[in-house]
Scaffold this motif. Structure first.
Motif, mmCIF file in Angstrom:
data_model
loop_
_atom_site.group_PDB
_atom_site.id
_atom_site.type_symbol
_atom_site.label_atom_id
_atom_site.label_comp_id
_atom_site.label_asym_id
_atom_site.label_seq_id
_atom_site.Cartn_x
_atom_site.Cartn_y
_atom_site.Cartn_z
ATOM 1 N N UNK A 395 -4.395 -15.793 -12.501
ATOM 2 C CA UNK A 395 -2.954 -15.612 -12.580
ATOM 3 C C UNK A 395 -2.509 -14.194 -12.392
ATOM 4 N N UNK A 396 -3.408 -13.303 -12.177
ATOM 5 C CA UNK A 396 -3.038 -11.916 -11.949
ATOM 6 C C UNK A 396 -2.677 -11.726 -10.499
ATOM 7 N N UNK A 397 -1.810 -10.661 -10.185
ATOM 8 C CA UNK A 397 -1.432 -10.335 -8.821
ATOM 9 C C UNK A 397 -1.721 -8.865 -8.562
ATOM 10 N N UNK A 398 -1.629 -8.508 -7.289
ATOM 11 C CA UNK A 398 -1.826 -7.113 -6.874
ATOM 12 C C UNK A 398 -0.613 -6.698 -6.082
ATOM 13 N N UNK A 399 0.007 -5.515 -6.493
ATOM 14 C CA UNK A 399 1.194 -5.008 -5.814
ATOM 15 C C UNK A 399 0.778 -3.867 -4.906
ATOM 16 N N UNK A 400 1.272 -3.968 -3.615
ATOM 17 C CA UNK A 400 0.897 -2.983 -2.602
ATOM 18 C C UNK A 400 2.147 -2.420 -1.983
ATOM 19 N N UNK A 401 2.254 -1.119 -1.844
ATOM 20 C CA UNK A 401 3.373 -0.456 -1.159
ATOM 21 C C UNK A 401 2.793 0.519 -0.129
ATOM 22 N N UNK A 402 3.170 0.384 1.112
ATOM 23 C CA UNK A 402 2.683 1.228 2.227
ATOM 24 C C UNK A 402 1.157 1.243 2.295
ATOM 25 N N UNK A 403 0.548 0.125 2.050
ATOM 26 C CA UNK A 403 -0.905 -0.013 2.169
ATOM 27 C C UNK A 403 -1.668 0.479 0.990
ATOM 28 N N UNK A 404 -0.976 0.940 -0.090
ATOM 29 C CA UNK A 404 -1.663 1.475 -1.266
ATOM 30 C C UNK A 404 -1.314 0.615 -2.471
ATOM 31 N N UNK A 405 -2.322 0.372 -3.341
ATOM 32 C CA UNK A 405 -2.118 -0.417 -4.553
ATOM 33 C C UNK A 405 -1.256 0.375 -5.507
ATOM 34 N N UNK A 406 -0.237 -0.332 -6.070
ATOM 35 C CA UNK A 406 0.673 0.300 -7.012
ATOM 36 C C UNK A 406 0.133 0.068 -8.410
ATOM 37 N N UNK A 407 -0.110 1.187 -9.122
ATOM 38 C CA UNK A 407 -0.648 1.090 -10.484
ATOM 39 C C UNK A 407 0.338 1.544 -11.534
ATOM 40 N N UNK A 408 1.520 2.083 -11.087
ATOM 41 C CA UNK A 408 2.498 2.592 -12.053
ATOM 42 C C UNK A 408 3.883 2.442 -11.486
#
Length: 439
Positions: A395-408
């Motif tokens: 149930x977890x997802x991964x957020x990506x902006x401009x090809x980079x994983x968003x951690x904050x």
């Protein structure tokens, strides 16, 4: 001022006074100095007298012997004294007293008494000998040993003297084939400068004394009248105290000179000096040859004696060696047997230890392999569990902006797009509002 005289008038007056007061001739004792003969045969000289203690000149007079008188007196003087009329001689002369307006005071010699000079020469010679004896140096040079090998000779002579050539020829042509090394130290062997010249040559030899074995003073030919320098104290004392043996051959037949008396060896001629060195070397060579022959004979006897003793020792050594080798071979056989048995025992022990070590090594390797296999299986399970794929399935997802994983959330900007990745797909969203939390 009316009674004044010219110099010529005064000198004429003095001449008349001398002539009137000294009308006769007078016997005068003096020493000759600066004797010289001009082209016309006239002899000009000075007469001097010295203080017997200080040797300072206390009187001086110019003298002359006119040519006709000098020819007679010179011949007569030399025949009686055996020496030439020259400077430095004590003389008894009959003179007339003269005064010349231009040349001044002088003594004109008209006769001479040779017996006075002979006495003076003998007296001076005896004084020199006595002085050398009192100083304890008369026989110093004679006491020096001449080296057995005496072939390095310093020569004092005139370079052009025939006697010097005879000396060299005699050395070079000796019948024994001996080699001599000579070095000439040129000196005037007659005349007024002879004393200083001979002493200067001795001083040069002294500076290089380690290069020579002896000194030869030679003078071939010449008149007996030219030997005065060899009776002088300076020459005699220098030779007497010289550190090398001196051999003289100054070519005279009259009584020996003082130099001959102080020299180590005195002979008549330069050729005789050469013969002296040749004979000395020949005698040394004969002694050396005799010693060599005796040494060879003694050495041969010793070698023969030692060979006999060596042969006996060789036999003893051979027999002892055989017995020793036999004993050693027996002992070596025992040692080899014991060493073989001991080696076999050690080899069996090492083989058993090797087998045990192989078993222990195999068990240890198998244990390590099982442990590593279990650790790898646990790691695989862990990696499988924490892989992104399994995380998304939960149930977890991964957020990506401009090809980079968003951690904050602080890295997001409103109205920009982001991608959200699920286990079975992804979505694109536009950010409308950002709410930031403090952690």
């Amino acid at each position: 001022m009316n009674q004044s005289l010219t110099l010529l008038e005064l000198n004429r007056f003095v001449r008349e006074v001398v002539k009137n007061n000294f009308p006769d001739t007078y016997w005068v004792r003096a020493e000759t100095s600066d004797v010289r003969r001009n082209a016309n045969g006239h002899c000009y000289l000075e007469f001097i007298e010295k203080d017997p203690v200080t040797q300072n000149i206390v009187a001086r007079a110019r003298g002359v012997i006119w040519a006709n008188t000098f020819r007679l007196l010179e011949s007569y003087f030399q025949s009686q004294t055996g020496t030439a009329f020259t400077s430095g001689m004590g003389v008894l002369v009959r003179v007339s007293v003269e005064f010349h307006e231009q040349y001044g005071y002088s003594l004109t010699v008209v006769d001479i008494d040779p017996s006075f000079t002979i006495g003076e020469m003998a007296r001076n010679r005896m004084l020199v000998i006595r002085r050398l004896e009192e100083e304890g140096v008369l026989r110093l040079n004679k006491e020096l040993p001449i080296p057995d090998v005496c072939n390095r000779i310093a020569v004092i002579s005139s370079a052009t003297a025939a006697g010097y050539g005879d000396f060299l020829h005699q050395l070079a042509s000796n019948p024994f084939g001996l080699i001599f090394y000579t070095k000439l130290f040129p000196a005037a062997m007659q005349g007024e400068n002879s004393e200083a010249s001979i002493i200067a040559a001795l001083e040069k030899i002294y500076e290089n004394r380690d290069m020579f074995d002896a000194v030869a003073i030679i003078r071939g030919g010449g008149a007996t009248s030219e030997l005065n320098c060899f009776d002088s104290y300076p020459v005699a004392t220098n030779c007497a105290q010289f550190p090398l043996p001196i051999v003289t051959g100054i070519g005279h037949e009259r009584d020996v000179t003082v130099l001959d008396m102080v020299a180590h060896t005195s002979v008549k001629t330069p050729t005789a000096v050469a013969e002296f060195f040749i004979d000395h070397q020949a005698e040394s060579l004969a002694r050396i040859t005799d010693l060599q022959q005796r040494l060879v004979s003694i050495a041969r006897q010793a070698i023969s004696r030692e060979n006999s003793e060596l042969a006996l020792l060789s036999k003893d050594v051979y027999h002892h060696s055989i017995a020793f080798l036999s004993k050693q071979n027996s002992e070596i056989g025992n040692v080899v047997f014991m060493l073989r048995a001991y080696s076999q025992k050690q080899l069996d022990t090492l083989r058993q230890e090797h087998k045990e070590q192989v078993v222990r090594f195999r068990n240890a390797v198998e244990h390590v392999i099982r442990s590593e296999k279990h650790r790898i299986e646990n790691a695989e399970q862990y990696f499988e569990m924490v892989s992104p794929k399994n995380v998304l399935k939960r149930g977890y997802t991964i957020t990506v902006q401009n090809g980079k994983i968003v951690t904050s959330a602080t890295s997001l900007v409103e109205n920009e797009c982001i991608e959200t990745i699920f286990s079975d797909g992804k979505t694109t969203s536009e950010i409308k509002n950002i709410e930031k939390w403090k952690i």
